[in-house]
Design an enzyme around this catalytic site. Structure first.
Site, PDB file in Angstrom:
ATOM      1  N   LEU A  50       0.865  -1.188   0.000  1.00 61.91           N
ATOM      2  CA  LEU A  50       0.000   0.000   0.000  1.00 61.91           C
ATOM      3  C   LEU A  50       0.898   1.233   0.000  1.00 61.91           C
ATOM      4  O   LEU A  50       1.870   1.296   0.759  1.00 61.91           O
ATOM      5  CB  LEU A  50      -0.882   0.025   1.246  1.00 61.91           C
ATOM      6  CG  LEU A  50      -2.322  -0.484   1.170  1.00 61.91           C
ATOM      7  CD1 LEU A  50      -3.019  -0.240   2.499  1.00 61.91           C
ATOM      8  CD2 LEU A  50      -3.108   0.149   0.039  1.00 61.91           C
ATOM      9  N   ASP A  51       0.574   2.208  -0.833  1.00 59.64           N
ATOM     10  CA  ASP A  51       1.337   3.453  -0.843  1.00 59.64           C
ATOM     11  C   ASP A  51       1.297   4.114   0.533  1.00 59.64           C
ATOM     12  O   ASP A  51       0.312   3.955   1.272  1.00 59.64           O
ATOM     13  CB  ASP A  51       0.757   4.424  -1.873  1.00 59.64           C
ATOM     14  CG  ASP A  51       0.967   3.956  -3.300  1.00 59.64           C
ATOM     15  OD1 ASP A  51       1.887   3.156  -3.522  1.00 59.64           O
ATOM     16  OD2 ASP A  51       0.205   4.397  -4.184  1.00 59.64           O
TER      17      ASP A  51
END
Length: 303
Positions: A50-51
């Site tokens: 996940l960013d």
């Protein structure tokens, strides 16, 4: 005299899945490191990056559960994301500098008219600020170093894409998609197709494979618990394999599979061929593998 801070922590052989609600502005690697430390786990990994600016489901595997990470990574994902209209950024999200602007604002009807083009198996060019590798280097490292980055289009699969809320400056979408999909690229491409520019300003992942928002716990919740209560939050390794056929072994078969040997499956309902399957004994995961010519062939054996 040795202080308590100098005493090396003993790593635990704890196994299972922890469904973390990753906080904003924390990398996936940092989140895994924090969870591993809180559990004192000898081994940990995650299923699907996940960013840092994204929140939501980050499944973290501890111990033997790390052997099932690929099965979770391949699972369906659900994202809810907000797109700000009128500006494109270098990163396709709020972190990057603005590289292009547009005064045009599309109506809800115009946006919904193009959404079918983004559903099904489609071709997508990933953002240059991504973790994909080019000649062994991460694309985002090359981009940050000022080098020209060109990524080839890839096929991805989007099950559904819905416009949930629309305003002249920002809209909210929900996407249900498969592995390798970049929501930032979907937002960028929708904007281009309706004649404007856009970038993601909010992203939440609500599901990864068998894990959903209702399963998730926060870092703060984990920190407030003692080790026993933290362990109680771990989901069994088998949870990550629920979409695969289960082979229930007998005591005699168990010994062979534990030693990495193929075993003949017996009984009226015994499968003859399966591309992927997992074997269990007394409800515990023994191995993952496949079935060939009526034999279960182990690929990964669990301790």
């Amino acid at each position: 005299m040795v202080s308590l801070n100098q005493v090396k922590r003993v790593k635990r052989n704890v196994s299972g899945w922890l469904v973390l609600n990753k906080p904003y502005d924390m990398t996936s690697t940092q989140a895994v490191g924090k969870v591993r430390w809180l559990f004192g786990a000898a081994k940990a990994g995650h299923a699907g990056t996940l960013d840092p600016l994204a929140t939501g489901i980050l499944p973290i595997a501890l111990g033997e559960a790390t052997k099932t990470v690929p099965f979770v990574q391949d699972g369906t994902k659900v994202y809810r994301f907000s797109v700000k209209w009128g500006a494109a950024t270098a990163t396709d999200d709020a972190e990057g500098e603005v590289i292009a602007t547009s005064d045009h604002r599309a109506s809800a009807a115009e946006i919904e008219a193009v959404l079918p083009d983004f559903i099904g198996t489609i071709s997508q060019v990933p953002p240059i600020f991504s973790a994909l590798k080019i000649d062994g280097e991460r694309a985002y490292d090359l981009a940050r170093a000022g080098e020209k980055v060109e990524l080839a289009a890839r096929e991805i699969h989007v099950d559904s894409l819905k416009l949930l809320d629309h305003g002249s400056e920002k809209s909210v979408f929900e996407a249900v998609c498969g592995k390798g999909t970049y929501v930032r690229a979907i937002a960028r491409d929708i904007a281009e197709q309706v004649g404007t520019k856009g970038h993601v300003v909010g992203l939440h992942r609500g599901a990864v494979g068998p894990f959903h928002d209702e399963d998730a716990v926060s870092i703060e919740q984990l920190e407030a618990l003692d080790l026993t209560d933290r362990d109680a939050l771990l989901k069994p390794i088998a949870t990550s394999l629920i979409e695969l056929p289960e082979i229930r072994l007998t005591q005699q078969q168990l010994s062979g599979v534990k030693h990495g040997n193929s075993v003949l499956l017996t009984g009226a309902g015994a499968p003859v061929s399966l591309d992927e399957a997992w074997a269990s004994f007394a409800g515990e995961v023994v191995a993952t593998g496949h079935v060939e010519h009526g034999q279960f062939v182990p690929r990964r054996v669990f301790n």
